[in-house]
Design an enzyme around this catalytic site. Sequence first.
Site, PDB file in Angstrom:
ATOM      1  N   HIS A 140     -17.767  23.318-119.187  1.00  0.00           N
ATOM      2  CA  HIS A 140     -16.597  22.457-118.964  1.00  0.00           C
ATOM      3  C   HIS A 140     -15.666  22.479-120.183  1.00  0.00           C
ATOM      4  O   HIS A 140     -15.202  21.443-120.638  1.00  0.00           O
ATOM      5  CB  HIS A 140     -17.063  21.023-118.681  1.00  0.00           C
ATOM      6  CG  HIS A 140     -17.804  20.903-117.391  1.00  0.00           C
ATOM      7  ND1 HIS A 140     -18.514  19.779-117.024  1.00  0.00           N
ATOM      8  CD2 HIS A 140     -17.928  21.767-116.352  1.00  0.00           C
ATOM      9  CE1 HIS A 140     -19.055  19.964-115.827  1.00  0.00           C
ATOM     10  NE2 HIS A 140     -18.718  21.167-115.400  1.00  0.00           N
TER      11      HIS A 140
HETATM   12  C1  LIG Z   1     -20.525  28.975-114.179  1.00  0.00           C
HETATM   13  C2  LIG Z   1     -19.606  27.782-114.100  1.00  0.00           C
HETATM   14  C3  LIG Z   1     -19.995  26.671-113.327  1.00  0.00           C
HETATM   15  C4  LIG Z   1     -19.145  25.568-113.244  1.00  0.00           C
HETATM   16  N1  LIG Z   1     -19.450  24.567-112.357  1.00  0.00           N
HETATM   17  C5  LIG Z   1     -18.509  23.615-112.098  1.00  0.00           C
HETATM   18  C6  LIG Z   1     -18.677  22.691-111.023  1.00  0.00           C
HETATM   19  O1  LIG Z   1     -19.660  22.731-110.273  1.00  0.00           O
HETATM   20  N2  LIG Z   1     -17.700  21.752-110.814  1.00  0.00           N
HETATM   21  C7  LIG Z   1     -16.598  21.679-111.618  1.00  0.00           C
HETATM   22  O2  LIG Z   1     -15.758  20.787-111.399  1.00  0.00           O
HETATM   23  N3  LIG Z   1     -16.417  22.549-112.642  1.00  0.00           N
HETATM   24  C8  LIG Z   1     -17.312  23.530-112.865  1.00  0.00           C
HETATM   25  N4  LIG Z   1     -17.079  24.459-113.840  1.00  0.00           N
HETATM   26  C9  LIG Z   1     -15.881  24.295-114.686  1.00  0.00           C
HETATM   27  C10 LIG Z   1     -14.561  24.593-113.973  1.00  0.00           C
HETATM   28  O3  LIG Z   1     -14.713  25.661-113.075  1.00  0.00           O
HETATM   29  C11 LIG Z   1     -13.486  24.881-115.037  1.00  0.00           C
HETATM   30  O4  LIG Z   1     -13.338  23.731-115.858  1.00  0.00           O
HETATM   31  C12 LIG Z   1     -12.130  25.214-114.450  1.00  0.00           C
HETATM   32  O5  LIG Z   1     -12.238  26.255-113.529  1.00  0.00           O
HETATM   33  C13 LIG Z   1     -11.186  25.596-115.585  1.00  0.00           C
HETATM   34  O6  LIG Z   1      -9.948  25.996-115.041  1.00  0.00           O
HETATM   35  P1  LIG Z   1      -8.856  26.719-115.942  1.00  0.00           P
HETATM   36  O7  LIG Z   1      -7.681  26.966-115.072  1.00  0.00           O
HETATM   37  O8  LIG Z   1      -8.644  25.935-117.187  1.00  0.00           O
HETATM   38  O9  LIG Z   1      -9.517  28.097-116.410  1.00  0.00           O
HETATM   39  P2  LIG Z   1     -10.099  29.285-115.503  1.00  0.00           P
HETATM   40  O10 LIG Z   1     -10.343  28.844-114.112  1.00  0.00           O
HETATM   41  O11 LIG Z   1     -11.248  29.859-116.258  1.00  0.00           O
HETATM   42  O12 LIG Z   1      -8.900  30.336-115.433  1.00  0.00           O
HETATM   43  C14 LIG Z   1      -8.459  31.130-116.517  1.00  0.00           C
HETATM   44  C15 LIG Z   1      -7.995  32.459-115.934  1.00  0.00           C
HETATM   45  O13 LIG Z   1      -7.219  33.139-116.919  1.00  0.00           O
HETATM   46  C16 LIG Z   1      -7.576  34.505-116.893  1.00  0.00           C
HETATM   47  N5  LIG Z   1      -7.231  35.076-118.203  1.00  0.00           N
HETATM   48  C17 LIG Z   1      -7.859  34.868-119.379  1.00  0.00           C
HETATM   49  N6  LIG Z   1      -7.245  35.583-120.346  1.00  0.00           N
HETATM   50  C18 LIG Z   1      -6.219  36.233-119.767  1.00  0.00           C
HETATM   51  C19 LIG Z   1      -5.215  37.133-120.244  1.00  0.00           C
HETATM   52  N7  LIG Z   1      -5.169  37.529-121.534  1.00  0.00           N
HETATM   53  N8  LIG Z   1      -4.303  37.627-119.364  1.00  0.00           N
HETATM   54  C20 LIG Z   1      -4.329  37.257-118.048  1.00  0.00           C
HETATM   55  N9  LIG Z   1      -5.279  36.431-117.545  1.00  0.00           N
HETATM   56  C21 LIG Z   1      -6.197  35.914-118.402  1.00  0.00           C
HETATM   57  C22 LIG Z   1      -9.066  34.487-116.582  1.00  0.00           C
HETATM   58  O14 LIG Z   1      -9.523  35.741-116.126  1.00  0.00           O
HETATM   59  C23 LIG Z   1      -9.148  33.382-115.549  1.00  0.00           C
HETATM   60  O15 LIG Z   1      -8.960  33.860-114.240  1.00  0.00           O
HETATM   61  C24 LIG Z   1     -17.906  25.561-113.973  1.00  0.00           C
HETATM   62  C25 LIG Z   1     -17.521  26.670-114.736  1.00  0.00           C
HETATM   63  C26 LIG Z   1     -18.355  27.778-114.794  1.00  0.00           C
HETATM   64  C27 LIG Z   1     -17.904  28.966-115.607  1.00  0.00           C
END
Ligand SMILES: Cc1cc2nc3c(=O)[nH]c(=O)nc-3n(C[C@H](O)[C@H](O)[C@H](O)COP(=O)(O)OP(=O)(O)OC[C@H]3O[C@@H](n4cnc5c(N)ncnc54)[C@H](O)[C@@H]3O)c2cc1C
Length: 553
Positions: A484
């Site tokens: 998280h």
């Molecule tokens: C294994 C796992 C289990 C989890 N279980 C839960 C759960 O059950 N319930 C829950 O609420 N949360 C859960 N979480 C946490 C939740 O999924 C995350 O907090 C949330 O998805 C974060 O969203 P975000 O948009 O900040 O980042 P992300 O969803 O990680 O998105 C970031 C994106 O940016 C892309 N990116 C990175 N660098 C670059 C770049 N240089 N150029 C272009 N693209 C790039 C990545 O590839 C990715 O697609 C879990 C996470 C994981 C990894």
Amino acid sequence: MMAGAPDCASKQIMESAFDYIIVGGGSAGCVLASRLSEDADTRVLLLEAGPAPRSPWIRIPAGTSQLIFPGKYNWGYATDPEPHLDGRSVYVPRGRTLGGSSAINGMAYVRGHPGDYDQWRQLGNARWGWSDVLPYFRKSERYEGGENEQHGGDGALHVTSPAIRHPASQDFVKAGVALGLTERQDLNDAEQEGTGFLHFTIRDGRRHSTYDAFLRPIAHRRNLTIVTDAAAQKIAVKDGRATGVHYRRGRETVFASAKRSVILCAGALDSPKLLMVSGIGPGSTLQQHSISVIADLPGVGANLQDHLYIHHTYRSTPESSINADLRGLRKYLHGAHYVMTRRGLLSLGASQAAAFVRALPGADRPDLQLMFRPVSWEFSPKGTLVIGDTPSVGASVCVLRPHSRGRVGLRGPSADQPPAILANYLESPVDRQAVAAGVHWLRRLFETEPLRSRIIAEVAPGSAVQSDDDIFTYARKTLQSMHHWSGTCKMGDVRNDPMAVVDDTLRVRGLDGLRVVDASIMPTIPSGNTNAPTIMIAEKAADIIRRATRQAA
Ligand SMILES: Cc1cc2nc3c(=O)[nH]c(=O)nc-3n(C[C@H](O)[C@H](O)[C@H](O)COP(=O)(O)OP(=O)(O)OC[C@H]3O[C@@H](n4cnc5c(N)ncnc54)[C@H](O)[C@@H]3O)c2cc1C
């Protein structure tokens, strides 16, 4: 070009400019791309470093067990040696495809406590209290129970109960009630404290990532360009304004220009990294890597927060565990059943039931999340997940509001290098106290009927782990990340807090045309899983950005 920075002299210049360039198609990025492109005359470019989500494991809820390991759809990071875990490095999976981490996560839909967001408001973020954010949680949501005061009924994201409520999970809830907890049909109501079954982002037995919910249905829009396998290398800044993004696709480096904004949605580990390699971050860190400083922002990468969890395993009566169903021949029978019906054990999220409890003296809201599953597993040295070979159940303790703070730094000047991550788990004595309180709480639950009769023996932590000191030793050796990650581009009062990276409209301080919209803007981590809060942030950001555009016109 910045001294020492990666060579981003673009070989190909995109001819037409976009209004917005969104970097990262994860939980936040998919929502934002969908909302901003609702205006037909707004041109949006979405860049995602990973490939399109083609693996069948992504759609199957039980596929998390395959996707959690490093691979095509998972960055597979790790922390630096953790000083308070005897120098142990902790594994850090992150989604790497459209949908981002919502394409590989455990799918639990948990918003946290209203007090979390009121705390954000108190920290100087005027429009981010519970009453401000609730409309955006509701907007995104298609709740199985239909619309009510807390939930939305016609949003894009399906939020559902587990298709099967295993009897052992039901007994976990009953044990909680026997200990005085309130049974809740909905752990996302405004109270949270109590016990019940979790909700999940699962639709008709399939994972509902933000790609499935928000992007896939509108991906054909003519004003939306989605580029996968496109890794942003650097944000271009001219005269204090972000003008576009250099990204790599195959062997080419491409420059795309943004008329209105570049919006970072690369997540709490990669958004601060991209800012830093672009010259926006703590001056000393940038100079150490020979990166010219465009904006000296000490808060970039600081304030890293994560939920830690302590795993428990109990040997159980055979009917209390689904281990035998997920091994050998029976595993294939359940697989066939899922393929034919989209139901059964493979249609379930990782945990089933949870209890949100207050443990530390003076806590005004739950500070522990205790989770239960009728299955146990281990990670083998070969890097696979192995289901327990005896009937067993699993449970975990999650510390909801950690006091320890870590940081994201750089391993080098290039965006191609993974971020340097230090979680600093257990640095704070308060967190150690919470871990011990959590282990004691969970044990009380397992010693209470009707759960007690299902248990034969505690396998882990095990009977030798009794005192608080034993528990810290066990935690140092075994604790894991709940994945998280948040807080590294903190939203705050930019006039008074030098560590704030974005203001409450998510603009990066001191620069024009640059925003961050993802889990990194959370000033403090919410008391629950972070996917739903991240989706809320993107919904609210879309409104803020569209309003700013209308006002500027
Ligand atoms: C294994 C796992 C289990 C989890 N279980 C839960 C759960 O059950 N319930 C829950 O609420 N949360 C859960 N979480 C946490 C939740 O999924 C995350 O907090 C949330 O998805 C974060 O969203 P975000 O948009 O900040 O980042 P992300 O969803 O990680 O998105 C970031 C994106 O940016 C892309 N990116 C990175 N660098 C670059 C770049 N240089 N150029 C272009 N693209 C790039 C990545 O590839 C990715 O697609 C879990 C996470 C994981 C990894």
